[in-house]
Scaffold this motif. Structure first.
Motif, PDB file in Angstrom:
ATOM      1  N   LEU A  95       1.471  62.994 -13.639  1.00 21.19           N
ATOM      2  CA  LEU A  95       2.155  63.501 -14.827  1.00 21.19           C
ATOM      3  C   LEU A  95       1.186  64.440 -15.534  1.00 21.19           C
ATOM      4  N   ALA A  96       1.655  65.628 -15.851  1.00 21.33           N
ATOM      5  CA  ALA A  96       0.752  66.608 -16.446  1.00 21.33           C
ATOM      6  C   ALA A  96       1.389  67.319 -17.624  1.00 21.33           C
ATOM      7  N   PRO A  97       1.580  66.607 -18.741  1.00 16.85           N
ATOM      8  CA  PRO A  97       2.099  67.305 -19.914  1.00 16.85           C
ATOM      9  C   PRO A  97       1.101  68.344 -20.399  1.00 16.85           C
ATOM     10  N   GLY A  98       1.631  69.439 -20.933  1.00 18.86           N
ATOM     11  CA  GLY A  98       0.762  70.458 -21.513  1.00 18.86           C
ATOM     12  C   GLY A  98       0.279  70.055 -22.891  1.00 18.86           C
ATOM     13  N   GLY A  99       1.012  69.146 -23.537  1.00 20.95           N
ATOM     14  CA  GLY A  99       0.670  68.643 -24.860  1.00 20.95           C
ATOM     15  C   GLY A  99       1.574  67.480 -25.206  1.00 20.95           C
ATOM     16  N   LEU A 100       1.164  66.687 -26.156  1.00 22.26           N
ATOM     17  CA  LEU A 100       1.943  65.522 -26.578  1.00 22.26           C
ATOM     18  C   LEU A 100       2.430  65.686 -28.008  1.00 22.26           C
ATOM     19  N   VAL A 101       3.696  65.370 -28.215  1.00 21.08           N
ATOM     20  CA  VAL A 101       4.250  65.235 -29.551  1.00 21.08           C
ATOM     21  C   VAL A 101       4.349  63.735 -29.799  1.00 21.08           C
ATOM     22  N   VAL A 102       3.736  63.276 -30.872  1.00 23.01           N
ATOM     23  CA  VAL A 102       3.688  61.854 -31.197  1.00 23.01           C
ATOM     24  C   VAL A 102       4.340  61.665 -32.560  1.00 23.01           C
ATOM     25  N   LEU A 103       5.237  60.683 -32.654  1.00 21.45           N
ATOM     26  CA  LEU A 103       5.913  60.386 -33.918  1.00 21.45           C
ATOM     27  C   LEU A 103       5.234  59.190 -34.572  1.00 21.45           C
ATOM     28  N   ASP A 104       5.042  59.252 -35.881  1.00 21.22           N
ATOM     29  CA  ASP A 104       4.404  58.154 -36.598  1.00 21.22           C
ATOM     30  C   ASP A 104       5.305  57.690 -37.724  1.00 21.22           C
ATOM     31  N   GLY A 105       5.601  56.404 -37.702  1.00 23.05           N
ATOM     32  CA  GLY A 105       6.438  55.771 -38.711  1.00 23.05           C
ATOM     33  C   GLY A 105       6.976  54.474 -38.130  1.00 23.05           C
ATOM     34  N   THR A 106       7.738  53.762 -38.916  1.00 24.70           N
ATOM     35  CA  THR A 106       8.397  52.568 -38.384  1.00 24.70           C
ATOM     36  C   THR A 106       9.380  53.018 -37.309  1.00 24.70           C
ATOM     37  N   TRP A 107       9.884  52.079 -36.510  1.00 22.06           N
ATOM     38  CA  TRP A 107      10.862  52.445 -35.480  1.00 22.06           C
ATOM     39  C   TRP A 107      12.072  53.117 -36.120  1.00 22.06           C
ATOM     40  N   ARG A 108      12.499  52.621 -37.240  1.00 24.07           N
ATOM     41  CA  ARG A 108      13.650  53.221 -37.918  1.00 24.07           C
ATOM     42  C   ARG A 108      13.350  54.662 -38.336  1.00 24.07           C
ATOM     43  N   LYS A 109      12.153  54.889 -38.869  1.00 23.42           N
ATOM     44  CA  LYS A 109      11.782  56.231 -39.311  1.00 23.42           C
ATOM     45  C   LYS A 109      11.602  57.185 -38.134  1.00 23.42           C
ATOM     46  N   THR A 110      11.070  56.704 -37.016  1.00 23.86           N
ATOM     47  CA  THR A 110      10.913  57.596 -35.861  1.00 23.86           C
ATOM     48  C   THR A 110      12.263  57.931 -35.235  1.00 23.86           C
ATOM     49  N   ARG A 111      13.181  56.985 -35.250  1.00 22.21           N
ATOM     50  CA  ARG A 111      14.550  57.310 -34.772  1.00 22.21           C
ATOM     51  C   ARG A 111      15.167  58.377 -35.672  1.00 22.21           C
ATOM     52  N   ARG A 112      14.912  58.289 -36.956  1.00 21.81           N
ATOM     53  CA  ARG A 112      15.413  59.302 -37.891  1.00 21.81           C
ATOM     54  C   ARG A 112      14.790  60.669 -37.588  1.00 21.81           C
ATOM     55  N   LEU A 113      13.487  60.699 -37.319  1.00 16.72           N
ATOM     56  CA  LEU A 113      12.838  61.956 -36.958  1.00 16.72           C
ATOM     57  C   LEU A 113      13.486  62.563 -35.713  1.00 16.72           C
ATOM     58  N   CYS A 114      13.794  61.729 -34.722  1.00 14.48           N
ATOM     59  CA  CYS A 114      14.453  62.220 -33.502  1.00 14.48           C
ATOM     60  C   CYS A 114      15.847  62.768 -33.822  1.00 14.48           C
ATOM     61  N   HIS A 115      16.554  62.079 -34.700  1.00 18.14           N
ATOM     62  CA  HIS A 115      17.911  62.509 -35.067  1.00 18.14           C
ATOM     63  C   HIS A 115      17.891  63.828 -35.840  1.00 18.14           C
ATOM     64  N   LEU A 116      16.949  63.981 -36.760  1.00 21.74           N
ATOM     65  CA  LEU A 116      16.883  65.175 -37.604  1.00 21.74           C
ATOM     66  C   LEU A 116      16.265  66.387 -36.895  1.00 21.74           C
ATOM     67  N   ASN A 117      15.612  66.134 -35.771  1.00 25.14           N
ATOM     68  CA  ASN A 117      14.965  67.200 -35.003  1.00 25.14           C
ATOM     69  C   ASN A 117      15.463  67.153 -33.568  1.00 25.14           C
ATOM     70  N   PRO A 118      16.671  67.656 -33.309  1.00 24.81           N
ATOM     71  CA  PRO A 118      17.271  67.543 -31.974  1.00 24.81           C
ATOM     72  C   PRO A 118      16.414  68.135 -30.856  1.00 24.81           C
ATOM     73  N   TRP A 119      15.545  69.074 -31.177  1.00 25.62           N
ATOM     74  CA  TRP A 119      14.677  69.649 -30.144  1.00 25.62           C
ATOM     75  C   TRP A 119      13.776  68.592 -29.520  1.00 25.62           C
TER      76      TRP A 119
END
Length: 186
Positions: A95-119
């Motif tokens: 596996l060779a990602p060029g970079g990592l996007v990491v979300l920080d928050g509670t599980w509920r808050k990270t799900r919200r970040l995923c929902h608000l940022n469809p990309w």
């Protein structure tokens, strides 16, 4: 009388962690997106990551546009999505990602970040199944099994690059946990 704070680690001088910090380079670009409410949480591990991985990019927000691709490859999302590649079951280097996007928050808050940022949902996802047990005893996730952001990132970076040593991050976290534990009532 107000407390004096360390300008580098932003902790009270009595609990300054700067002498314990061993900064190291990230083996690949890391962009951490932190939920704004998590940024105000005293037990967040992100300040420790900022000290130990100074190249890491931190954005505190609920929404943001997709970033330009990293210099080599594509961004991967470190998140346990249903179709995530499990770094612990893939051979090293496969596996060779060029970079990592990491979300920080509670599980509920990270799900919200995923929902608000469809990309984020368009990025290939990366997860893990064999990380060491969490030593972050001052905060628990669902079922008590979740790792802190620091522990998760340390595990993944060490799996992606065998030269990355997670031990300095773990020592820093252990010291911070000990500080919090020493102030708990018996």
């Amino acid at each position: 009388m107000s407390r004096s704070y360390c300008p580098r680690c932003r902790l009270p001088l009595a609990t300054c962690l700067c002498p314990l910090v061993q900064p190291q380079p990230c083996p690949l670009p890391v962009m951490l997106i932190q939920h704004p409410k998590e940024a105000r949480h005293a037990k967040s591990t992100v300040p420790l990551l900022q000290l130990a991985l100074p190249e890491m990019e931190l954005t505190v927000t609920e929404t943001l546009p997709a970033p330009p691709p990293p210099p080599r490859g594509a961004w991967w999302l470190l998140y346990p999505a249903p179709d995530a590649a499990d770094i612990d079951t893939h051979p090293p280097g496969s596996l060779a990602p060029g970079g990592l996007v990491v979300l920080d928050g509670t599980w509920r808050k990270t799900r919200r970040l995923c929902h608000l940022n469809p990309w984020l949902q368009d990025l290939p996802a990366l997860s893990f199944s064999r990380a060491p047990a969490s030593r972050y005893a001052i905060r628990k996730g669902p079922g008590g099994q979740a790792l802190s952001t620091l522990e998760s990132l340390a595990h993944v970076l060490s799996r992606l690059d065998p030269d990355f040593d997670p031990a300095p991050l773990h020592r820093l976290l252990a010291h911070r946990v000990a500080q919090f534990s020493s102030r708990r009532p018996a």
